[in-house]
Write a protein that holds these residues in place. Structure first.
Motif, PDB file in Angstrom:
ATOM      1  N   ARG A  26       5.113  -1.352   7.103  1.00 30.05           N
ATOM      2  CA  ARG A  26       3.714  -1.039   6.811  1.00 30.05           C
ATOM      3  C   ARG A  26       3.170   0.016   7.766  1.00 30.05           C
ATOM      4  N   ASP A  30      -2.005  -1.641   9.824  1.00 30.44           N
ATOM      5  CA  ASP A  30      -1.714  -2.968   9.292  1.00 30.44           C
ATOM      6  C   ASP A  30      -0.842  -3.762  10.259  1.00 30.44           C
ATOM      7  N   CYS A  63       7.769  -5.888   4.483  1.00 27.77           N
ATOM      8  CA  CYS A  63       6.603  -5.055   4.186  1.00 27.77           C
ATOM      9  C   CYS A  63       5.430  -5.991   3.897  1.00 27.77           C
ATOM     10  N   GLU A  64       4.486  -5.552   3.095  1.00 32.39           N
ATOM     11  CA  GLU A  64       3.314  -6.379   2.792  1.00 32.39           C
ATOM     12  C   GLU A  64       3.660  -7.528   1.833  1.00 32.39           C
ATOM     13  N   ARG A  65       4.308  -7.200   0.717  1.00 30.65           N
ATOM     14  CA  ARG A  65       4.595  -8.216  -0.311  1.00 30.65           C
ATOM     15  C   ARG A  65       6.063  -8.282  -0.737  1.00 30.65           C
ATOM     16  N   GLN A  91       2.941 -11.363   3.645  1.00 30.15           N
ATOM     17  CA  GLN A  91       2.015 -12.254   2.935  1.00 30.15           C
ATOM     18  C   GLN A  91       2.630 -13.636   2.707  1.00 30.15           C
TER      19      GLN A  91
END
Length: 112
Positions: A26, A30, A63-65, A91
């Protein structure tokens, strides 16, 4: 073009382990808000240029998702890197190794 995937609960086993580098894909802003302790921040767009010095390491990506780490794992494994991708991204991670950097001035006196 093979790479391994792991669940969020399995990533802790790779933290601070010799021969492994945990990489947060990211953006730095973030990463500062919240990341997995011991991870290094290498944004997805910079990954290919910056990991060439880590060819002897196994790269553990998140990463994020989960989508960007899967794409990056596919690309890097095709180029001969040993890669592991964490499914679900940060997440989905609810382990004990979350940390953040707060640069605010909490408790600072107010100017009137």
């Amino acid at each position: 073009m093979d790479f391994e995937t792991i669940s969020p609960g399995e990533i802790d086993a790779y933290l601070f382990r010799e021969g492994y580098v945990v990489i947060d894909l990211r953006e730095p802003r973030d990463f500062r808000k919240e990341h997995i302790k011991g991870a290094v921040c290498i944004p997805y767009e910079e990954l290919e240029n910056r990991v060439r010095f880590l060819k002897s390491q196994t790269l553990v990506l998140y990463c994020e998702r989960g989508g960007a780490s899967l794409m990056a794992a596919k690309d890097l494994s095709a180029k001969g890197y040993r890669v592991i991708s964490m499914i679900g991204g940060i997440q989905a991670y609810n382990g004990r190794n979350l940390e953040s950097y707060n640069f605010g001035l909490t408790g600072a006196p107010k100017a009137y």
